[in-house]
Design a protein around this motif. Structure first.
Motif, PDB file in Angstrom:
ATOM      1  N   SER A   9      -3.192   6.791   4.102  1.00  0.00           N
ATOM      2  CA  SER A   9      -3.151   5.982   2.880  1.00  0.00           C
ATOM      3  C   SER A   9      -3.850   6.687   1.729  1.00  0.00           C
ATOM      4  CB  SER A   9      -3.790   4.613   3.139  1.00  0.00           C
ATOM      5  OG  SER A   9      -5.137   4.745   3.560  1.00  0.00           O
ATOM      6  N   ARG A  10      -4.967   7.383   2.005  1.00  0.00           N
ATOM      7  CA  ARG A  10      -5.680   8.107   0.942  1.00  0.00           C
ATOM      8  C   ARG A  10      -4.898   9.336   0.494  1.00  0.00           C
ATOM      9  NH1 ARG A  10      -7.824   3.549   2.680  1.00  0.00           N
ATOM     10  NH2 ARG A  10      -9.841   3.100   1.725  1.00  0.00           N
ATOM     11  N   ASN A  11      -4.228   9.997   1.426  1.00  0.00           N
ATOM     12  CA  ASN A  11      -3.407  11.143   1.047  1.00  0.00           C
ATOM     13  C   ASN A  11      -2.260  10.715   0.134  1.00  0.00           C
ATOM     14  OD1 ASN A  11      -4.852  13.115   2.412  1.00  0.00           O
ATOM     15  ND2 ASN A  11      -3.679  12.913   4.283  1.00  0.00           N
ATOM     16  N   LEU A  12      -1.631   9.596   0.453  1.00  0.00           N
ATOM     17  CA  LEU A  12      -0.535   9.098  -0.385  1.00  0.00           C
ATOM     18  C   LEU A  12      -1.046   8.724  -1.781  1.00  0.00           C
ATOM     19  CD1 LEU A  12       1.394   6.907   2.210  1.00  0.00           C
ATOM     20  CD2 LEU A  12       2.270   8.938   1.042  1.00  0.00           C
ATOM     21  N   PHE A  13      -2.238   8.121  -1.837  1.00  0.00           N
ATOM     22  CA  PHE A  13      -2.842   7.786  -3.128  1.00  0.00           C
ATOM     23  C   PHE A  13      -3.082   9.054  -3.938  1.00  0.00           C
ATOM     24  CE2 PHE A  13      -6.443   7.082  -5.931  1.00  0.00           C
ATOM     25  CZ  PHE A  13      -6.148   5.865  -6.525  1.00  0.00           C
ATOM     26  N   CYS A  14      -3.629  10.079  -3.285  1.00  0.00           N
ATOM     27  CA  CYS A  14      -3.918  11.340  -3.969  1.00  0.00           C
ATOM     28  C   CYS A  14      -2.635  12.004  -4.455  1.00  0.00           C
ATOM     29  CB  CYS A  14      -4.674  12.263  -3.011  1.00  0.00           C
ATOM     30  SG  CYS A  14      -5.164  13.835  -3.756  1.00  0.00           S
ATOM     31  N   ILE A  39       3.984   3.723  -6.697  1.00  0.00           N
ATOM     32  CA  ILE A  39       3.622   2.474  -6.032  1.00  0.00           C
ATOM     33  C   ILE A  39       2.416   2.651  -5.114  1.00  0.00           C
ATOM     34  CG2 ILE A  39       5.160   2.807  -4.032  1.00  0.00           C
ATOM     35  CD1 ILE A  39       5.746  -0.221  -4.177  1.00  0.00           C
ATOM     36  N   PHE A  40       2.195   3.891  -4.646  1.00  0.00           N
ATOM     37  CA  PHE A  40       1.071   4.155  -3.751  1.00  0.00           C
ATOM     38  C   PHE A  40      -0.274   4.166  -4.486  1.00  0.00           C
ATOM     39  CE2 PHE A  40       4.560   6.178  -1.246  1.00  0.00           C
ATOM     40  CZ  PHE A  40       4.478   5.328  -0.156  1.00  0.00           C
ATOM     41  N   LEU A  41      -0.232   4.010  -5.820  1.00  0.00           N
ATOM     42  CA  LEU A  41      -1.472   3.910  -6.587  1.00  0.00           C
ATOM     43  C   LEU A  41      -2.019   2.485  -6.613  1.00  0.00           C
ATOM     44  CD1 LEU A  41      -0.657   6.164  -9.681  1.00  0.00           C
ATOM     45  CD2 LEU A  41      -2.193   6.686  -7.797  1.00  0.00           C
ATOM     46  N   ARG A  42      -1.226   1.547  -6.140  1.00  0.00           N
ATOM     47  CA  ARG A  42      -1.673   0.149  -6.170  1.00  0.00           C
ATOM     48  C   ARG A  42      -2.813  -0.063  -5.181  1.00  0.00           C
ATOM     49  NH1 ARG A  42       3.809  -3.622  -6.514  1.00  0.00           N
ATOM     50  NH2 ARG A  42       4.634  -2.702  -8.445  1.00  0.00           N
ATOM     51  N   THR A  43      -3.849  -0.747  -5.671  1.00  0.00           N
ATOM     52  CA  THR A  43      -4.999  -1.027  -4.817  1.00  0.00           C
ATOM     53  C   THR A  43      -5.337  -2.514  -4.881  1.00  0.00           C
ATOM     54  OG1 THR A  43      -6.572  -0.553  -6.604  1.00  0.00           O
ATOM     55  CG2 THR A  43      -5.980   1.273  -5.142  1.00  0.00           C
ATOM     56  N   SER A  44      -6.032  -2.988  -3.876  1.00  0.00           N
ATOM     57  CA  SER A  44      -6.478  -4.380  -3.856  1.00  0.00           C
ATOM     58  C   SER A  44      -7.706  -4.531  -4.754  1.00  0.00           C
ATOM     59  CB  SER A  44      -6.820  -4.791  -2.418  1.00  0.00           C
ATOM     60  OG  SER A  44      -7.956  -4.074  -1.963  1.00  0.00           O
ATOM     61  N   LYS A  45      -8.200  -5.751  -4.895  1.00  0.00           N
ATOM     62  CA  LYS A  45      -9.396  -5.999  -5.705  1.00  0.00           C
ATOM     63  C   LYS A  45     -10.600  -5.257  -5.143  1.00  0.00           C
ATOM     64  CE  LYS A  45      -7.930 -10.585  -7.304  1.00  0.00           C
ATOM     65  NZ  LYS A  45      -8.222 -12.042  -7.287  1.00  0.00           N
ATOM     66  N   ARG A  46     -10.564  -4.977  -3.843  1.00  0.00           N
ATOM     67  CA  ARG A  46     -11.686  -4.282  -3.203  1.00  0.00           C
ATOM     68  C   ARG A  46     -11.466  -2.767  -3.139  1.00  0.00           C
ATOM     69  NH1 ARG A  46     -10.749  -9.005  -0.416  1.00  0.00           N
ATOM     70  NH2 ARG A  46     -12.493 -10.488  -0.383  1.00  0.00           N
ATOM     71  N   GLY A  47     -10.440  -2.289  -3.825  1.00  0.00           N
ATOM     72  CA  GLY A  47     -10.222  -0.844  -3.929  1.00  0.00           C
ATOM     73  C   GLY A  47      -9.439  -0.228  -2.781  1.00  0.00           C
ATOM     74  N   ILE A  48      -8.829  -1.034  -1.924  1.00  0.00           N
ATOM     75  CA  ILE A  48      -8.052  -0.502  -0.803  1.00  0.00           C
ATOM     76  C   ILE A  48      -6.635  -0.187  -1.276  1.00  0.00           C
ATOM     77  CG2 ILE A  48      -7.066  -1.027   1.464  1.00  0.00           C
ATOM     78  CD1 ILE A  48     -10.024  -0.611   1.572  1.00  0.00           C
ATOM     79  N   PRO A  49      -6.129   1.048  -1.066  1.00  0.00           N
ATOM     80  CA  PRO A  49      -4.737   1.362  -1.421  1.00  0.00           C
ATOM     81  C   PRO A  49      -3.789   0.719  -0.410  1.00  0.00           C
ATOM     82  CG  PRO A  49      -5.773   3.259  -0.381  1.00  0.00           C
ATOM     83  CD  PRO A  49      -6.846   2.217  -0.530  1.00  0.00           C
ATOM     84  N   TYR A  50      -3.577  -0.581  -0.587  1.00  0.00           N
ATOM     85  CA  TYR A  50      -2.911  -1.382   0.443  1.00  0.00           C
ATOM     86  C   TYR A  50      -1.453  -0.986   0.665  1.00  0.00           C
ATOM     87  CZ  TYR A  50      -0.863  -4.111  -3.410  1.00  0.00           C
ATOM     88  OH  TYR A  50      -0.175  -4.497  -4.523  1.00  0.00           O
ATOM     89  N   VAL A  51      -0.781  -0.478  -0.370  1.00  0.00           N
ATOM     90  CA  VAL A  51       0.611  -0.059  -0.194  1.00  0.00           C
ATOM     91  C   VAL A  51       0.681   1.123   0.770  1.00  0.00           C
ATOM     92  CG1 VAL A  51       2.687   0.812  -1.335  1.00  0.00           C
ATOM     93  CG2 VAL A  51       1.259  -0.884  -2.476  1.00  0.00           C
ATOM     94  N   GLY A  52      -0.263   2.050   0.600  1.00  0.00           N
ATOM     95  CA  GLY A  52      -0.322   3.192   1.518  1.00  0.00           C
ATOM     96  C   GLY A  52      -0.644   2.765   2.938  1.00  0.00           C
ATOM     97  N   LYS A  66      -0.846  12.710  -8.676  1.00  0.00           N
ATOM     98  CA  LYS A  66      -0.306  13.978  -9.201  1.00  0.00           C
ATOM     99  C   LYS A  66       1.213  13.941  -9.324  1.00  0.00           C
ATOM    100  CE  LYS A  66      -2.610  17.144  -9.662  1.00  0.00           C
ATOM    101  NZ  LYS A  66      -3.393  17.616 -10.827  1.00  0.00           N
ATOM    102  N   ASN A  67       1.790  12.725  -9.281  1.00  0.00           N
ATOM    103  CA  ASN A  67       3.249  12.562  -9.368  1.00  0.00           C
ATOM    104  C   ASN A  67       3.979  13.288  -8.240  1.00  0.00           C
ATOM    105  OD1 ASN A  67       3.249  10.983 -11.800  1.00  0.00           O
ATOM    106  ND2 ASN A  67       2.811  12.874 -12.943  1.00  0.00           N
TER     107      ASN A  67
END
Length: 472
Positions: A273-278, A288-301, A282-283
């Motif tokens: 999930s963190r790799n997808l966010f990273c 969509i993988f940049l979406r995070t929850s209120k607690r900062g979790i990249p939930y889509v990833g 960088k496009n």
């Protein structure tokens, strides 16, 4: 096996030194992906990011839970795959603090497991159980320390040792992920560097002691090991305990191993999930993988990586141990390529420092053997990768599944690198082109304030004093 753990442990240790220096210099979520883009080429970062994500899609640890549970029941593995799959997701979807607390508990359980294995192994070896003779180094003499594999003579013994390398690589896989959450870590430069050193020292010592004890209590030609049941009953420690008449301990050991599999599964979801966010920043992956929850979790990833957990249901159609073996080989090959790239990041960082007039003493944290460690771990990992499926080239031993799982990572990496190179026309960075100035500027602007660590008893006394003061 013992020599393989020592040999690969040295390679891993050198790799830890490499990632510790680079990650403490440039801490960032996604760690090695960002390092590759910063010091080598954006295409290398793209390749590394998607290979790391691909590795996270292999539910080897979820498959392992099915193997472990067969020790207690013959119920369909699908039930346990479902239960633990839900637990994997639940651990990762709430908050990183919850994940950290769970992993802290699992960490102590792992230490407890290793202590139990070492102590019980020594008791068995020294004849401390009823009806069990003192073994000493008996199995080192009969049948001996080396088994022939595929061919006879001294070559067969060396082949046996080299075949053990790939399984040992899998055992060490994941250790490089210590830097994956650098962007979410307090005092990340200090934490990553010292954490990497401590993890390596503790793991290699504990691994080596445990494996050494194992060589004393079970011979390599034991029928349960040689034929294999495909279940947890083939575990050598379980075999030794059952033979010594220890009734309850095998159940405790398997339960603790189950928590280790759960922990490793958690790590795969965290990493993916963190790799997808990273990559998305960088496009290089959908936004969509940049979406995070209120607690900062990249939930889509997290959801995306978790959606591949059902691959573990393949364990229900064939022997669960066979499917786990496929995942093990895939993860081992991917791990080796990632070790190579970690070494490459350090080598290119070091070249840039020299070209731009910096010295290694300018780094926030460094070691004397850093440059040697990077080259050694990179070269050895490359050799391990190329020879991982060597038995497929011995007449009569070719296996298409094994060949694919061992070497698929090489054309995949070449394909990913070529695609992004042609699509984005990225440039390979010369040493003088690497942006080091902004990193050094960030170090100056954001100094870390490290509190002096206190012994546990001092912390306890402080808490007790504060409690008494509050009462007053």
């Amino acid at each position: 096996m013992l020599i393989a753990y020592l040999f690969v442990g040295i390679v891993v240790g050198c790799n830890q030194i490499a990632i510790a220096e680079v990650a403490s210099f440039m801490p960032a979520t996604g760690a090695t992906i960002r390092h590759a883009e910063q010091f080598i080429d954006e295409s290398v970062g793209f390749t590394f990011g998607w290979i790391s994500t691909y590795s996270s899609l292999m539910p080897g640890e979820l498959s392992a839970t099915a193997v472990i549970m067969t020790y207690w029941t013959d119920v369909s593995p699908a039930i346990f795959i479902t239960v633990f799959g839900v637990l994997f997701v639940a651990t990762n979807i709430y908050t990183i603090r919850f994940y950290g607390e769970i992993e802290y508990i699992f960490g102590w359980l792992k230490v407890l497991l290793i202590v139990i294995l070492i102590v019980s192994g020594l008791v068995i070896d020294l004849g401390g159980t009823k009806g069990q003779e003192r073994l000493g180094f008996h199995y080192w003499r009969d049948p001996g320390p080396f088994a022939n594999y595929l061919v006879g003579g001294h070559i067969g013994k060396f082949v046996g040792f080299w075949a053990a390398i790939s399984s040992v690589v899998y055992s060490y896989s994941g250790i490089q992920n210590i830097a994956i959450l650098a962007g979410e870590t307090k005092n990340s430069r200090h934490a990553i560097f010292h954490g990497a050193k401590n993890v390596f020292l503790r793991i290699i010592v504990l691994y080596l002691v445990t494996v050494f004890i194992l060589t004393l209590i079970v011979p390599y030609n034991d029928k349960l090991i040689a034929t294999g049941t495909g279940t947890a009953r083939s575990s050598p420690f379980v075999i030794a305990m059952n033979r010594a008449g220890i009734k309850v301990l095998p159940h405790i050991v398997n339960a603790l191993i189950l928590t280790s599999a759960w922990s490793a599964g958690n790590l795969a979801i965290i990493e993916g999930s963190r790799n997808l966010f990273c990559l998305a920043t960088k496009n290089q992956a959908p936004k969509i993988f940049l979406r995070t929850s209120k607690r900062g979790i990249p939930y889509v990833g997290v959801i995306f990586i978790s959606s591949f957990l059902p691959l573990a249901y393949m364990s229900c159609s064939k022997s669960s141990a066979t499917v786990f073996g496929w995942f093990q080989e895939l993860v081992s090959s991917n791990t080796l390529l990632r070790w190579i790239l970690i070494s490459a990041n350090h080598i290119h960082m070091d070249r840039a420092l020299k070209a731009q007039g910096y010295s290694r003493s300018d780094l926030p944290y460094s070691t004397r053997i850093g440059p040697f460690a990077a080259w050694f771990s990179g070269i050895m990992s490359f050799i391990f990768l190329l020879t991982g499926g060597f038995y497929n080239f011995i007449h009569g031993h070719f296996d298409i599944e094994s060949f694919f799982t061992r070497y698929f990572i090489i054309p995949l990496a070449i394909g990913l690198f070529t695609f992004w190179k042609l699509f984005k026309k990225t440039r390979y960075l010369r040493p003088h082109e690497v942006d080091l100035e902004s990193i050094f500027e960030d170090i100056k602007e954001n100094p870390e304030h490290i509190e002096e660590s206190k012994p546990i008893w001092a912390k306890f006394s402080l808490k007790k004093g504060l409690k008494n003061e509050k009462k007053v």
